[in-house]
Write a protein that holds these residues in place. Structure first.
Motif, PDB file in Angstrom:
ATOM      1  N   ASP A  19      12.097  18.673 -16.681  1.00  0.00           N
ATOM      2  CA  ASP A  19      11.179  17.700 -17.265  1.00  0.00           C
ATOM      3  C   ASP A  19      10.289  18.429 -18.265  1.00  0.00           C
ATOM      4  O   ASP A  19      10.422  19.641 -18.460  1.00  0.00           O
ATOM      5  N   GLN A  21       5.989  18.482 -19.425  1.00  0.00           N
ATOM      6  CA  GLN A  21       4.637  18.004 -19.148  1.00  0.00           C
ATOM      7  C   GLN A  21       3.825  18.018 -20.440  1.00  0.00           C
ATOM      8  O   GLN A  21       3.782  19.023 -21.148  1.00  0.00           O
ATOM      9  N   LEU A  39      -3.886   8.312 -21.266  1.00  0.00           N
ATOM     10  CA  LEU A  39      -2.891   8.129 -20.211  1.00  0.00           C
ATOM     11  C   LEU A  39      -1.735   9.121 -20.306  1.00  0.00           C
ATOM     12  O   LEU A  39      -1.186   9.553 -19.299  1.00  0.00           O
ATOM     13  N   VAL A  40      -1.356   9.502 -21.508  1.00  0.00           N
ATOM     14  CA  VAL A  40      -0.188  10.352 -21.726  1.00  0.00           C
ATOM     15  C   VAL A  40      -0.468  11.813 -21.370  1.00  0.00           C
ATOM     16  O   VAL A  40       0.370  12.492 -20.775  1.00  0.00           O
ATOM     17  N   ARG A  43       0.779  14.155 -18.168  1.00  0.00           N
ATOM     18  CA  ARG A  43       1.872  13.499 -17.436  1.00  0.00           C
ATOM     19  C   ARG A  43       3.212  14.111 -17.808  1.00  0.00           C
ATOM     20  O   ARG A  43       3.382  14.706 -18.869  1.00  0.00           O
ATOM     21  N   ARG A  44       4.194  13.925 -16.925  1.00  0.00           N
ATOM     22  CA  ARG A  44       5.573  14.291 -17.233  1.00  0.00           C
ATOM     23  C   ARG A  44       6.169  13.192 -18.102  1.00  0.00           C
ATOM     24  O   ARG A  44       5.854  12.020 -17.910  1.00  0.00           O
ATOM     25  N   GLU A  47       7.764  10.371 -16.328  1.00  0.00           N
ATOM     26  CA  GLU A  47       6.832   9.406 -15.721  1.00  0.00           C
ATOM     27  C   GLU A  47       6.484   8.328 -16.735  1.00  0.00           C
ATOM     28  O   GLU A  47       6.301   7.160 -16.371  1.00  0.00           O
ATOM     29  N   LEU A  48       6.352   8.730 -17.979  1.00  0.00           N
ATOM     30  CA  LEU A  48       5.992   7.791 -19.038  1.00  0.00           C
ATOM     31  C   LEU A  48       7.149   6.867 -19.388  1.00  0.00           C
ATOM     32  O   LEU A  48       6.936   5.729 -19.779  1.00  0.00           O
TER      33      LEU A  48
END
Length: 107
Positions: A19, A21, A39-40, A43-44, A47-48
């Protein structure tokens, strides 16, 4: 308006990329993706957008990291219902992703 993301490659015990990040975003990212501010970041990418692992874009990102050869593709981001022109390039152990909304040109 270009979105810009820098994401670190996350690797498993065999050093395979599993992944990415998100380490950095420019202010345009949240606006282009129609997401709440901040929000971004952190995160991985899967996930988005869980579709990344099914539609081949995650594999393209892995290939960019393995070969150093940049890639460019059109991508449909289902959560926003929009098409994006996406470019990705390697920078050290991270991926730099630039994208613009091209939905109107695809109609």
């Amino acid at each position: 308006l270009n979105g810009l993301i820098r994401a670190e490659a996350l690797r498993d015990e065999q050093q395979q990329i599993i992944d990415f990040q998100v380490l950095f975003t420019n202010p345009a990212v949240d606006k282009i993706l129609a997401l709440p501010p901040g929000l971004v970041l952190g995160r991985r990418i899967t996930e988005l957008d869980p579709d990344l692992s099914r539609n081949g874009l995650l594999d393209q990102c892995r290939q960019v990291m393995d070969t150093g050869k940049p890639t460019r593709t059109d991508y449909f981001y289902r959560p926003a219902g929009r098409w994006y022109d996406v470019s990705a390039a390697r920078y050290d152990n991270s991926l730099v992703i630039s994208f613009i909304d091209v939905t109107e040109t695809r109609k």
